[in-house]
Design a protein around this motif. Structure first.
Motif, PDB file in Angstrom:
ATOM      1  N   HIS A 175       0.819  -1.204   0.000  1.00 11.09           N
ATOM      2  CA  HIS A 175       0.000   0.000   0.000  1.00 11.09           C
ATOM      3  C   HIS A 175       0.857   1.260   0.000  1.00 11.09           C
ATOM      4  O   HIS A 175       1.961   1.270   0.546  1.00 11.09           O
ATOM      5  N   SER A 176       0.294   2.300  -0.573  1.00  7.03           N
ATOM      6  CA  SER A 176       0.887   3.629  -0.455  1.00  7.03           C
ATOM      7  C   SER A 176       0.356   4.239   0.848  1.00  7.03           C
ATOM      8  O   SER A 176      -0.320   3.569   1.632  1.00  7.03           O
ATOM      9  N   ASN A 177       0.617   5.511   1.050  1.00  7.23           N
ATOM     10  CA  ASN A 177       0.106   6.197   2.243  1.00  7.23           C
ATOM     11  C   ASN A 177      -1.316   6.711   2.058  1.00  7.23           C
ATOM     12  O   ASN A 177      -1.917   7.209   3.004  1.00  7.23           O
ATOM     13  N   HIS A 227      -3.134   5.815  -6.675  1.00  5.98           N
ATOM     14  CA  HIS A 227      -3.385   6.205  -5.289  1.00  5.98           C
ATOM     15  C   HIS A 227      -3.016   5.151  -4.241  1.00  5.98           C
ATOM     16  O   HIS A 227      -2.383   5.492  -3.249  1.00  5.98           O
ATOM     17  N   TRP A 228      -3.456   3.912  -4.425  1.00  5.82           N
ATOM     18  CA  TRP A 228      -3.477   2.964  -3.307  1.00  5.82           C
ATOM     19  C   TRP A 228      -2.254   2.070  -3.177  1.00  5.82           C
ATOM     20  O   TRP A 228      -1.982   1.561  -2.100  1.00  5.82           O
ATOM     21  N   TYR A 229      -1.521   1.856  -4.262  1.00  8.17           N
ATOM     22  CA  TYR A 229      -0.376   0.953  -4.194  1.00  8.17           C
ATOM     23  C   TYR A 229       0.916   1.694  -4.528  1.00  8.17           C
ATOM     24  O   TYR A 229       0.968   2.467  -5.474  1.00  8.17           O
ATOM     25  N   SER A 230       1.947   1.396  -3.751  1.00  8.09           N
ATOM     26  CA  SER A 230       3.269   1.901  -4.105  1.00  8.09           C
ATOM     27  C   SER A 230       3.994   0.898  -4.991  1.00  8.09           C
ATOM     28  O   SER A 230       4.960   1.245  -5.671  1.00  8.09           O
ATOM     29  N   TRP A 231       3.523  -0.350  -4.980  1.00  8.26           N
ATOM     30  CA  TRP A 231       4.123  -1.422  -5.784  1.00  8.26           C
ATOM     31  C   TRP A 231       3.140  -2.582  -5.864  1.00  8.26           C
ATOM     32  O   TRP A 231       2.375  -2.827  -4.924  1.00  8.26           O
TER      33      TRP A 231
END
Length: 101
Positions: A17-19, A83-87
């Motif tokens: 997840h991202s922030n 938005h929701w995932y950094s990877w």
């Protein structure tokens, strides 16, 4: 999940997840419900800690392709990347055999 065993396919989605997670839970619930309605969908397993892993099971590669191209799923994919995932990583595997205890 009951396959009455025939080989089938597993889509393994691994993610971080991202922030920014606003709206994520609602979209995840909506996508799971929508996936269950798709032709060829067999089931799903999911777990999340620091890394999330969701494995969805499908009758065929064609059913996976149809799901990937579903218009609502395309919207979720775009929001996920933005938005929701950094990877994330996706693997598609053919399940030749299974057993359980």
């Amino acid at each position: 999940m009951n396959t009455k065993f025939h080989p089938y396919y597993a889509v393994i989605f691994t993610s971080k997840h991202s922030n920014t997670l606003e709206g994520y839970t609602e979209m995840a619930i909506q996508m799971e419900q929508l996936a269950k309605e798709q032709p060829g969908f067999l089931g799903m397993d999911s777990a999340r800690n620091d890394i999330g892993i969701t494995v969805s099971y499908w009758e065929s590669l064609d059913s996976i392709t149809q799901w990937k191209q579903h218009s609502d799923h395309l919207v979720a994919q775009r929001k996920s990347r933005n938005h929701w995932y950094s990877w994330y990583n996706v693997k598609i595997c053919k399940v030749e055999r299974e057993y359980e205890f």
